[in-house]
Motif scaffolding. Structure first.
Motif, PDB file in Angstrom:
ATOM      1  N   ASP A 254     -31.670 -14.472  46.152  1.00  0.00           N
ATOM      2  CA  ASP A 254     -30.652 -15.094  44.923  1.00  0.00           C
ATOM      3  C   ASP A 254     -31.535 -14.438  44.622  1.00  0.00           C
ATOM      4  O   ASP A 254     -31.621 -14.994  43.034  1.00  0.00           O
ATOM      5  CB  ASP A 254     -31.851 -16.694  45.350  1.00  0.00           C
ATOM      6  N   ASN A 257     -38.384 -13.197  42.974  1.00  0.00           N
ATOM      7  CA  ASN A 257     -38.683 -13.430  41.660  1.00  0.00           C
ATOM      8  C   ASN A 257     -38.210 -13.097  40.912  1.00  0.00           C
ATOM      9  O   ASN A 257     -38.358 -11.938  40.487  1.00  0.00           O
ATOM     10  CB  ASN A 257     -40.140 -13.964  42.052  1.00  0.00           C
ATOM     11  N   PRO A 258     -37.826 -14.130  39.861  1.00  0.00           N
ATOM     12  CA  PRO A 258     -37.570 -13.542  38.108  1.00  0.00           C
ATOM     13  C   PRO A 258     -38.384 -12.957  37.220  1.00  0.00           C
ATOM     14  O   PRO A 258     -38.003 -12.020  36.985  1.00  0.00           O
ATOM     15  CB  PRO A 258     -36.529 -14.373  37.260  1.00  0.00           C
ATOM     16  N   THR A 261     -39.528 -12.940  31.389  1.00  0.00           N
ATOM     17  CA  THR A 261     -39.991 -14.520  30.832  1.00  0.00           C
ATOM     18  C   THR A 261     -39.717 -15.582  31.540  1.00  0.00           C
ATOM     19  O   THR A 261     -40.611 -16.891  30.581  1.00  0.00           O
ATOM     20  CB  THR A 261     -38.981 -14.586  29.530  1.00  0.00           C
ATOM     21  N   THR A 262     -39.231 -15.794  32.526  1.00  0.00           N
ATOM     22  CA  THR A 262     -39.464 -16.625  33.104  1.00  0.00           C
ATOM     23  C   THR A 262     -41.232 -17.437  34.073  1.00  0.00           C
ATOM     24  O   THR A 262     -41.459 -18.209  33.933  1.00  0.00           O
ATOM     25  CB  THR A 262     -38.685 -16.769  34.405  1.00  0.00           C
ATOM     26  N   ASN A 263     -41.404 -15.612  34.027  1.00  0.00           N
ATOM     27  CA  ASN A 263     -42.705 -16.643  35.069  1.00  0.00           C
ATOM     28  C   ASN A 263     -43.411 -14.478  34.475  1.00  0.00           C
ATOM     29  O   ASN A 263     -43.779 -14.129  35.107  1.00  0.00           O
ATOM     30  CB  ASN A 263     -42.302 -16.362  36.088  1.00  0.00           C
ATOM     31  N   PRO A 264     -44.570 -15.246  33.190  1.00  0.00           N
ATOM     32  CA  PRO A 264     -45.149 -14.511  32.768  1.00  0.00           C
ATOM     33  C   PRO A 264     -46.119 -14.003  33.279  1.00  0.00           C
ATOM     34  O   PRO A 264     -47.014 -14.131  34.158  1.00  0.00           O
ATOM     35  CB  PRO A 264     -45.340 -14.736  31.262  1.00  0.00           C
ATOM     36  N   THR A 268     -40.777  -8.408  38.426  1.00  0.00           N
ATOM     37  CA  THR A 268     -39.734  -9.250  39.512  1.00  0.00           C
ATOM     38  C   THR A 268     -39.699  -8.310  40.582  1.00  0.00           C
ATOM     39  O   THR A 268     -39.325  -7.430  40.182  1.00  0.00           O
ATOM     40  CB  THR A 268     -38.455  -8.676  38.391  1.00  0.00           C
ATOM     41  N   GLN A 310     -44.714 -18.088  46.054  1.00  0.00           N
ATOM     42  CA  GLN A 310     -45.183 -17.582  44.958  1.00  0.00           C
ATOM     43  C   GLN A 310     -46.020 -18.251  44.891  1.00  0.00           C
ATOM     44  O   GLN A 310     -46.566 -19.093  45.130  1.00  0.00           O
ATOM     45  CB  GLN A 310     -43.735 -17.711  44.152  1.00  0.00           C
ATOM     46  N   ASN A 312     -46.785 -18.007  40.981  1.00  0.00           N
ATOM     47  CA  ASN A 312     -46.832 -17.742  39.210  1.00  0.00           C
ATOM     48  C   ASN A 312     -47.748 -17.767  38.020  1.00  0.00           C
ATOM     49  O   ASN A 312     -47.805 -17.727  37.301  1.00  0.00           O
ATOM     50  CB  ASN A 312     -45.766 -18.526  38.478  1.00  0.00           C
TER      51      ASN A 312
END
Length: 498
Positions: A254, A257-258, A261-264, A268, A310, A312
């Motif tokens: 997938d 971890n993006p 901006t998704t998880n400041p 990534t 994760q 975050n």
């Protein structure tokens, strides 16, 4: 003359100056840009604000942190020796061990020490072979070296060349060390995105290598996105020149971890930074930028993800992993700031740039990683000291979970995580800052326990040997290994005590 203290009465509440608060804000806002792991070739010292310099200088003057290069340690640790850098002037990196020898990586190559007398290690060989970060392992007569900088070719006389050029080379180098005084370069395997770190999975006839690399770019012909897995190399022991890539398992279908901006503030995921295998349990744990993973490695060519976690909130860059001896816990490290920032202070706090302790619960493919607590060294460091969780190893004591760990300029910490939610430090060794006026990269890159001693490879100061005398760890002195690559974690108690 360096002075020696056995206790530290007080510690300054460092990090409350505006400069430290500003760094904290930058680390949070910048996200992956500040999470590039591991210092590269030492560059010009970073300039600090006048307030930060004054804060560090005042703390040194008051005796609240060690002076420049001053050595301090707990009463249960003795500093036996330091061997400064010699022909290899680059950044010191990881360590491996075999018999009476230590193998010390350096961005310019590697050095072999004879440890027969830990109070006076002798240099057996120094091999010039530039290629950051020269992560190093040994198995039998073979030595493996990671190259994670773009080079003109795979030789030891190569020069830096842009990764955007197709002819550039990065990957694994293999040496024959049957003659420790004269290692011979025998093979190389190019890998996508280079080899930042690597991990051995030794078999009888072959050695498998898990190569961790990351940060692909559309402008790099040999490092194209996505890069969501690891490279598996097979090395025939008797014919290392026939080494080849046998698989590239995708661990993050997938994309992982993006970050951004998704998880400041979180990296990534585009590959892994480091993997530790516990072959006796067919398990591996991967620290993969924005993710931590648990793997089944029954088939070493096809590792399979069992669980993934994760953090975050507090983790910026999942850097490395360590199992406890019973294989029911994993310690993951967070390399906040890439190893080049001062993050061991009050402003950053106790949970960022720390270790995360996870219990492994369940059985088989249903095993899960369950978070229990954080550990960070309890001594605040100066704003001139790069400090964050880094490489460490288990100290083999039956019935207890104890680690020794490097913290760059935070020094070496010995800590107990038998109670996963209540870890505590039981010993330490550190030097004062390399500089009181600039952030100069230094400190312990790796600190490992091997056959009764702690060995530390200091980025700037060289190779240190420490002796730990403590009733809680003394049983480990009876455990002897013939070989140790820390990321190929042994089952210590399969070996006979002396």
């Amino acid at each position: 003359m360096t002075s020696l203290h056995t206790t530290r009465v007080r510690r300054r509440r460092l990090g409350v100056a505006a400069a430290a608060a500003g760094l904290f804000a930058t680390l949070l806002a910048a996200g992956p840009a500040v999470a590039t792991p591991d210092p590269g070739d030492v560059s010009a010292p970073a300039k600090l604000s006048a307030a930060a310099v004054a804060d560090a200088s005042a703390a040194i003057k008051a005796g609240e942190i060690p002076g420049v290069d001053e050595i301090v340690h707990s009463g249960n640790i003795k500093h036996l020796s330091n061997t400064p850098k010699d022909a290899l002037a680059g950044t010191n990196s990881d360590l491996a061990f075999q018999g009476k020898y230590a193998f010390a990586g350096n961005y310019d190559g590697f050095r072999i020490f004879d440890l027969s007398n830990p109070k006076a290690p002798k240099t057996v060989a120094q091999v010039l072979c530039p290629g950051s970060q020269n992560d190093i392992t040994v198995s039998g007569n073979l030595l493996f070296l990671s190259t994670d900088s773009s080079r003109s070719d795979n030789s030891c006389s190569s020069v830096t060349q842009p990764a955007s050029e197709k002819s550039s080379w990065e990957g694994m180098k293999i040496f024959d060390i049957s003659d420790k005084r004269n290692p011979k370069y025998v093979a190389a395997v190019e890998t996508a995105c280079g080899s930042h770190t690597h991990t051995l999975v030794p078999e009888r006839k072959d050695v498998y290598i898990y190569v961790s690399s990351y940060s692909p770019s559309a402008s790099f012909p040999d490092c194209q996105p996505p890069h969501d897995g690891i490279t598996v190399i097979k090395v025939p022991r008797k014919s290392p020149e026939k080494s080849s890539i046998v698989n590239f398992p995708v661990l993050f279908p997938d994309g992982g971890n993006p970050g951004g901006t998704t998880n400041p503030g979180v990296s990534t995921t585009s590959g892994c930074h480091d993997i530790t295998v516990l072959a006796s349990k067919d398990l591996a744990a991967g620290a993969c930028m924005g993710d931590g993973i648990l793997l089944d490695i029954k088939n070493p060519e096809r590792p399979k993800v069992i669980d993934r976690v994760q953090d975050n909130v507090n983790f910026a860059f999942w850097h490395s992993a360590t199992f406890n001896q019973d294989a029911d816990k994993v310690v993951f490290t967070d390399e906040l700031g890439g190893g080049g920032a001062a993050t061991c202070n009050e402003a950053i706090g106790p949970n960022k740039g720390a270790d995360g302790i996870y219990d492994i619960v369940g059985r088989g493919d249903h095993r899960k990683l369950v978070f229990r607590g954080y550990y960070k060294i309890p001594r605040h460091q100066a704003s001139t000291e790069n400090c964050v969780a880094h490489n460490g190893s288990v100290i083999p004591v039956k019935g207890r979970d104890i680690m020794v760990q490097a913290w760059y300029q935070g020094g070496v910490s010995v800590w107990d995580f038998t109670d996963s939610s209540r870890p505590k430090e039981i010993g330490y060794f550190e030097r004062g800052p390399v500089s009181a006026t600039s952030n100069v990269t230094g400190g312990s890159w790796s600190a490992y326990y091997y056959n009764g001693y702690i060995y530390s490879n200091d980025i700037a100061k060289g190779f240190d040997v420490l002796k730990l005398d403590d009733r809680r760890t003394d049983p480990a002195k009876r455990v002897r290994l013939d070989e140790l690559n820390v990321q190929t974690q042994p089952d210590y108690f399969d070996h006979h005590d002396d």
